[in-house]
Motif scaffolding. Structure first.
Motif, mmCIF file in Angstrom:
data_model
loop_
_atom_site.group_PDB
_atom_site.id
_atom_site.type_symbol
_atom_site.label_atom_id
_atom_site.label_comp_id
_atom_site.label_asym_id
_atom_site.label_seq_id
_atom_site.Cartn_x
_atom_site.Cartn_y
_atom_site.Cartn_z
ATOM 1 N N LYS A 130 34.880 -28.925 -29.680
ATOM 2 C CA LYS A 130 33.456 -29.097 -29.037
ATOM 3 C C LYS A 130 33.692 -30.035 -27.817
ATOM 4 C CE LYS A 130 30.883 -29.438 -32.858
ATOM 5 N NZ LYS A 130 29.771 -28.771 -32.746
ATOM 6 N N ASP A 131 32.688 -29.483 -26.958
ATOM 7 C CA ASP A 131 32.713 -29.937 -25.579
ATOM 8 C C ASP A 131 32.265 -31.402 -25.522
ATOM 9 O OD1 ASP A 131 33.210 -27.282 -24.503
ATOM 10 O OD2 ASP A 131 31.163 -26.969 -24.400
ATOM 11 N N ASN A 132 31.731 -32.033 -26.385
ATOM 12 C CA ASN A 132 31.480 -33.356 -26.373
ATOM 13 C C ASN A 132 32.222 -34.386 -26.792
ATOM 14 O OD1 ASN A 132 30.875 -32.988 -28.932
ATOM 15 N ND2 ASN A 132 28.947 -34.175 -29.027
ATOM 16 N N ASN A 144 38.465 -33.161 -18.922
ATOM 17 C CA ASN A 144 37.525 -34.318 -19.465
ATOM 18 C C ASN A 144 38.154 -35.327 -20.524
ATOM 19 O OD1 ASN A 144 35.230 -34.302 -17.978
ATOM 20 N ND2 ASN A 144 34.244 -32.621 -19.365
#
Length: 182
Positions: A130-132, A144
């Motif tokens: 998941k990117d978030n 990130n």
């Protein structure tokens, strides 16, 4: 309203020399944490995942984030293990898909993963999809993410300091003292 990166720097410096290590990593901290705080402010549920060696930190966070003495609204947070007791046995993308589907059915898209632990631990796999997701990740330079080293003799102290700063950041964001919008 103060910029979150500047607020973080000021807060780190107020803590004194014991937090000096964090000043060097403040940009990674501010970038990743502001994204997590923004998701919390938007009402998303945190699904907390740790590797086995950090289970103590999971318990600590779950006990304190909505503690009796908090003077802020309750934060929706749950451990992946409380959602699926057999999460340690999950392996392979097909089974991760099944767990992810169960989470999506329960929370729609109103959740994000917070992973704390070694980057190569299989418990990180679902969060990495998941990117978030929000990461405090060890021994891996993950994009990130707030990166740490598992062999650091002061790792446990640093994790407690990070949580202390996260908690203060959460208060400041919830009460409109800092701008976390990216």
């Amino acid at each position: 309203m103060q910029d979150f990166a500047q607020w973080s720097l000021d807060t780190i410096r107020e803590e004194g020399s014991s937090f000096s290590w964090l000043e060097e990593q403040r940009f990674d901290w501010a970038t990743t944490t502001s994204q997590a705080l923004e998701q919390i402010l938007n009402g998303k549920t945190i699904i907390l995942i740790t590797d086995r060696n950090r289970k103590w930190l999971e318990t600590y966070i779950l006990c304190l984030i909505n503690g009796e003495r908090q003077e802020r609204p309750l934060i929706p947070i749950i451990s992946i293990d409380s959602m699926y007791k057999h999460y340690n046995g999950v392996s392979g993308s097909e089974m991760i898909n099944v767990v992810e589907d169960m989470i999506s059915l329960s929370h729609k898209q109103d959740y994000f993963f917070w992973y704390i632990g070694k980057g190569d631990d299989k418990r990180a796999d679902i969060a990495k999809r998941k990117d978030n997701s929000y990461f405090w990740i060890f021994d891996e330079d993950y994009l990130n993410a707030f990166n740490l080293r598992s062999y650091d003799k002061s790792l446990d102290i640093k994790l407690l300091q990070l949580y202390r700063l996260f908690d203060a950041s959460l208060n400041s964001a919830m009460f409109g003292e800092v701008d976390v919008n990216s």
